[in-house]
Design an enzyme around this catalytic site. Structure first.
Site, PDB file in Angstrom:
ATOM      1  N   CYS A  77       0.826  -1.212   0.000  1.00 48.07           N
ATOM      2  CA  CYS A  77       0.000   0.000   0.000  1.00 48.07           C
ATOM      3  C   CYS A  77       0.869   1.274   0.000  1.00 48.07           C
ATOM      4  O   CYS A  77       1.507   1.559  -1.001  1.00 48.07           O
ATOM      5  CB  CYS A  77      -0.961  -0.065   1.177  1.00 48.07           C
ATOM      6  N   ARG A 104      -2.535   7.428  -5.954  1.00 50.40           N
ATOM      7  CA  ARG A 104      -2.916   7.273  -4.545  1.00 50.40           C
ATOM      8  C   ARG A 104      -4.427   7.300  -4.338  1.00 50.40           C
ATOM      9  O   ARG A 104      -5.156   7.924  -5.098  1.00 50.40           O
ATOM     10  CB  ARG A 104      -2.287   8.389  -3.701  1.00 50.40           C
ATOM     11  N   ILE A 135      -7.303  -0.632   1.814  1.00 49.19           N
ATOM     12  CA  ILE A 135      -7.580   0.559   2.643  1.00 49.19           C
ATOM     13  C   ILE A 135      -6.941   1.774   1.970  1.00 49.19           C
ATOM     14  O   ILE A 135      -5.726   1.973   2.055  1.00 49.19           O
ATOM     15  CB  ILE A 135      -7.012   0.384   4.076  1.00 49.19           C
ATOM     16  N   HIS A 171      -3.425  -4.997   1.744  1.00 42.87           N
ATOM     17  CA  HIS A 171      -2.708  -5.265   3.004  1.00 42.87           C
ATOM     18  C   HIS A 171      -2.620  -6.766   3.277  1.00 42.87           C
ATOM     19  O   HIS A 171      -3.511  -7.325   3.928  1.00 42.87           O
ATOM     20  CB  HIS A 171      -3.454  -4.587   4.168  1.00 42.87           C
ATOM     21  N   GLU A 173      -0.881  -8.348   5.311  1.00 45.21           N
ATOM     22  CA  GLU A 173      -0.601  -8.677   6.720  1.00 45.21           C
ATOM     23  C   GLU A 173      -1.887  -8.759   7.537  1.00 45.21           C
ATOM     24  O   GLU A 173      -1.863  -9.158   8.688  1.00 45.21           O
ATOM     25  CB  GLU A 173       0.376  -7.645   7.321  1.00 45.21           C
TER      26      GLU A 173
END
Ligand code: GLN
Length: 190
Positions: A77, A104, A135, A171, A173
């Site tokens: 990200c 972005r 996100i 993401h 993770e």
């Protein structure tokens, strides 16, 4: 082998948790000397503008660039935005480590955050599907020929690698499936 995680802002704790679950040693990187004893570096999600400022402040920009000549980087990200060739935003200082442009906040604002299944190129580590969380992620544009698209969402590239480096607009993770981290660990050993 120890993997460093840039820990000046953003979602660095969860990357550490992911690596610990995979029995990989990790350490937080906050200054140039923290790069000395690591074999790869993760740039987490967060705010690429803030991270740009702090990388300058802590004198990390040039040392990370130098580090990337010999070692693998994985940017998620905001980390992907920093690693990209450009984002058309003066507040972001791009490291230019992968030949992709980033736009972005292109999957919507914070309130539009979502999780959905993306499609991966299946191999011995990755299955063909991954449940990914977006996100305020970037879109990946102008992907050059020396890059390989490994993941797509609605046909758009969301996981890309070149020889040494990996970027995701989501993401990896977040959630229980750590296969993208496993894939990166495998890249280090390639
Ligand atoms: N929108 C953020 C940026 O532009 C990235 C968001 C994230 O990392 N989750 O830096």
């Amino acid at each position: 082998m120890k993997i460093g995680i840039l820990a000046i802002q953003g979602d660095f704790e969860l990357h550490r948790k992911a690596l610990t679950s995979l029995s990989i040693n990790s350490s937080f990187v906050r200054s140039s000397k923290d790069l000395d004893d690591i074999k790869a570096l993760i740039l987490p999600g967060g705010e690429s503008t803030t991270m740009s400022l702090l990388m300058n402040k802590f004198d990390l920009f040039n040392s990370i660039r130098k580090f990337s000549d010999n070692f693998n980087l994985f940017g998620t990200c905001a980390g992907a935005i920093l690693m990209s060739a450009g984002s058309g935003d003066q507040k972001v200082k791009n490291l230019g480590l992968i030949n992709v442009f980033t736009k972005r906040n292109s999957w919507g604002a914070q309130i539009d955050s979502f999780s959905d299944i993306i499609n991966l190129s299946k191999n011995e580590i990755l299955s063909d599907k991954f449940y990914a969380t977006f996100i305020r992620g970037p879109r990946f544009l102008k992907v050059s020929k020396d890059c390989k698209v490994i993941g797509r969402y609605k046909n758009e590239p969301v996981l890309i690698r070149n020889d040494k480096h990996l970027i995701s607009s989501f993401h990896p993770e977040i959630g229980k499936d750590l296969s993208i981290h496993k894939y990166f660990i495998n890249m280090i050993n390639e």
